[in-house]
Design a protein around this motif. Structure first.
Motif, PDB file in Angstrom:
ATOM      1  N   LEU A  79      70.012  85.854  32.305  1.00 28.39           N
ATOM      2  CA  LEU A  79      69.489  86.339  33.585  1.00 28.39           C
ATOM      3  C   LEU A  79      68.401  85.402  34.100  1.00 28.39           C
ATOM      4  CD1 LEU A  79      69.719  88.856  35.552  1.00 28.39           C
ATOM      5  CD2 LEU A  79      67.613  89.645  34.468  1.00 28.39           C
ATOM      6  N   HIS A  83      72.279  82.997  35.772  1.00 24.81           N
ATOM      7  CA  HIS A  83      73.666  83.375  35.532  1.00 24.81           C
ATOM      8  C   HIS A  83      73.885  84.864  35.802  1.00 24.81           C
ATOM      9  CE1 HIS A  83      73.362  79.632  33.170  1.00 24.81           C
ATOM     10  NE2 HIS A  83      74.656  79.516  33.405  1.00 24.81           N
ATOM     11  N   GLN A  84      75.108  85.192  36.142  1.00 29.76           N
ATOM     12  CA  GLN A  84      75.466  86.593  36.319  1.00 29.76           C
ATOM     13  C   GLN A  84      75.369  87.306  34.978  1.00 29.76           C
ATOM     14  OE1 GLN A  84      77.434  83.976  36.284  1.00 29.76           O
ATOM     15  NE2 GLN A  84      79.613  84.466  36.100  1.00 29.76           N
ATOM     16  N   THR A  85      74.848  88.512  34.990  1.00 33.12           N
ATOM     17  CA  THR A  85      74.554  89.234  33.749  1.00 33.12           C
ATOM     18  C   THR A  85      74.997  90.687  33.859  1.00 33.12           C
ATOM     19  OG1 THR A  85      72.600  87.824  33.419  1.00 33.12           O
ATOM     20  CG2 THR A  85      72.711  89.861  32.136  1.00 33.12           C
ATOM     21  N   SER A  86      75.715  91.147  32.867  1.00 34.63           N
ATOM     22  CA  SER A  86      76.100  92.551  32.853  1.00 34.63           C
ATOM     23  C   SER A  86      74.899  93.420  32.478  1.00 34.63           C
ATOM     24  CB  SER A  86      77.225  92.785  31.847  1.00 34.63           C
ATOM     25  OG  SER A  86      77.423  94.171  31.633  1.00 34.63           O
ATOM     26  N   VAL A 109      77.207  93.648  38.125  1.00 38.14           N
ATOM     27  CA  VAL A 109      76.721  92.326  37.738  1.00 38.14           C
ATOM     28  C   VAL A 109      75.341  92.118  38.332  1.00 38.14           C
ATOM     29  CG1 VAL A 109      77.078  89.837  37.922  1.00 38.14           C
ATOM     30  CG2 VAL A 109      79.033  91.337  37.541  1.00 38.14           C
ATOM     31  N   LEU A 110      74.418  91.675  37.514  1.00 39.02           N
ATOM     32  CA  LEU A 110      73.053  91.426  37.965  1.00 39.02           C
ATOM     33  C   LEU A 110      72.808  89.938  38.138  1.00 39.02           C
ATOM     34  CD1 LEU A 110      70.750  93.640  35.705  1.00 39.02           C
ATOM     35  CD2 LEU A 110      71.170  93.936  38.155  1.00 39.02           C
ATOM     36  N   TYR A 111      71.999  89.606  39.141  1.00 34.30           N
ATOM     37  CA  TYR A 111      71.430  88.265  39.273  1.00 34.30           C
ATOM     38  C   TYR A 111      69.918  88.424  39.296  1.00 34.30           C
ATOM     39  CZ  TYR A 111      76.007  86.284  40.258  1.00 34.30           C
ATOM     40  OH  TYR A 111      77.319  85.887  40.157  1.00 34.30           O
ATOM     41  N   TYR A 112      69.238  87.368  38.916  1.00 35.54           N
ATOM     42  CA  TYR A 112      67.790  87.454  38.738  1.00 35.54           C
ATOM     43  C   TYR A 112      67.090  87.966  39.982  1.00 35.54           C
ATOM     44  CZ  TYR A 112      63.087  86.244  37.178  1.00 35.54           C
ATOM     45  OH  TYR A 112      61.756  86.306  36.805  1.00 35.54           O
ATOM     46  N   HIS A 114      68.020  89.772  42.336  1.00 33.83           N
ATOM     47  CA  HIS A 114      68.341  91.136  42.734  1.00 33.83           C
ATOM     48  C   HIS A 114      67.890  92.166  41.700  1.00 33.83           C
ATOM     49  CE1 HIS A 114      71.747  88.982  45.028  1.00 33.83           C
ATOM     50  NE2 HIS A 114      70.710  89.153  45.829  1.00 33.83           N
ATOM     51  N   THR A 115      67.334  91.705  40.602  1.00 34.97           N
ATOM     52  CA  THR A 115      66.867  92.608  39.547  1.00 34.97           C
ATOM     53  C   THR A 115      65.463  93.091  39.884  1.00 34.97           C
ATOM     54  OG1 THR A 115      68.164  91.364  37.927  1.00 34.97           O
ATOM     55  CG2 THR A 115      66.452  92.829  37.071  1.00 34.97           C
TER      56      THR A 115
END
Length: 313
Positions: A79, A83-86, A109-112, A114-115
């Motif tokens: 993250l 990278h895309q992260t579950s 899918v998370l991106y930095y 948007h977290t």
């Protein structure tokens, strides 16, 4: 060779264990495998930390199972590197916090960027806490940030790298870029200057050329104490292959002695500029990483006799 540490990226890949060539038959546990690996090489890169934030207890075990002078390079959590992260790889309490933040419908899918900031901050805290046992006994080497191929050399990309370095204050950070924009034309000198300003370790990358997600082999040292070289192989045919086996296929490569020998003048030059050069083989099909690392050791020592392990099966 005391100023060059050579090892592989990971020591627990399934194909490495299954091939039965590197580990002795009696090395059937995680502890036994790490102890054996550490008897063969002075350093290793931990790649499991890319897929999920490690725990302090794991780091403590790694520290206890290796010699006093062993070194762990830790790959940064995915993250952090864009990278895309579950969300499923996050700790359970953070998954719950994510559900609450998104009113029960978090993204798949998370991106930095948007977290939620509070979750990002907690992940940084836990990541750094996980490194503490290794750092306490002098076994923590470089914290390696292999940034996503879509991280461009633009205002946003530069700011994100600076942000990661700030978050890892007090640690030795290595940066690896995977988009050619970082080294195109005049950007090459600007990127090296940027790394020197941040006091991060530039990663010398050996990989196939001619792809947007590849960077040239740039022989530079940007940190006063450390340099890092990572060898991904030169398998052009499988570099951008799609599918479930893409990672293994991409890094499926046996280096020849001639290929490694051609690098020795530049390696010797880099060694003169720093205290330690880390050389990591990211070729990861079966025992490729270990075979290639041993071959590099023989090439650099000027002794290419068989060490009880053939250059390839």
């Amino acid at each position: 060779m005391h100023d060059i540490l050579i090892g592989s990226a990971a020591w627990t890949d399934k194909s490495l264990i299954d091939c039965g060539r590197f580990y002795p038959p009696q090395a059937t546990s995680a502890e036994a495998r790490l102890r054996y690996y550490a008897s063969q090489f002075p350093m290793v890169e931990v790649d499991s930390s890319y897929y999920g934030v490690p725990t302090p207890s794991n780091s403590q075990l790694w520290a206890e199972r290796t010699p006093d002078d062993f070194t762990f390079n830790i790959k940064a959590f995915r993250l952090f590197t864009g990278h895309q992260t579950s969300p499923l790889v996050l700790h359970k309490d953070l998954q719950q916090a994510l559900h609450k933040h998104f009113d029960g419908s978090p993204p798949k899918v998370l991106y930095y960027k948007h977290t939620p900031a509070e979750i990002r901050d907690e992940l940084w805290r836990r990541f750094i806490d996980a490194l503490a046992p290794l750092r306490a006994v002098g076994k923590l080497g470089l914290v390696h940030f292999q940034f996503a191929p879509w991280l461009l050399r633009n205002r946003e990309g530069l700011a994100h790298v600076e942000h990661c370095v700030e978050k890892m204050a007090g640690h030795t950070v290595a940066t690896e870029f995977r988009n050619k924009s970082w080294f195109d034309g005049a950007n090459l000198e600007s990127t090296i200057a940027f790394e020197r300003e941040l006091q991060v370790v530039h990663t010398i990358v050996d990989s196939p050329q001619g792809f947007a997600n590849c960077v040239p082999l740039v022989w530079e040292a940007t940190h006063p104490r450390y340099a890092l070289m990572r060898l991904h192989g030169r398998n052009r045919e499988t570099w951008n292959i799609k599918g479930a086996a893409s990672s293994t296929s991409r890094f499926d490569y046996w280096y020849s002695a001639d290929e490694l020998d051609a690098m020795t003048p530049e390696i010797r030059h880099i060694v003169q500029m720093v205290d330690k050069l880390h050389i990591v083989f990211n070729t990861n099909f079966e025992d490729q990483g270990q075979v290639n690392a041993r071959l590099m050791r023989r090439v650099l020592s000027g002794n290419q006799r068989d060490e009880g392990l053939s250059d390839r099966p």
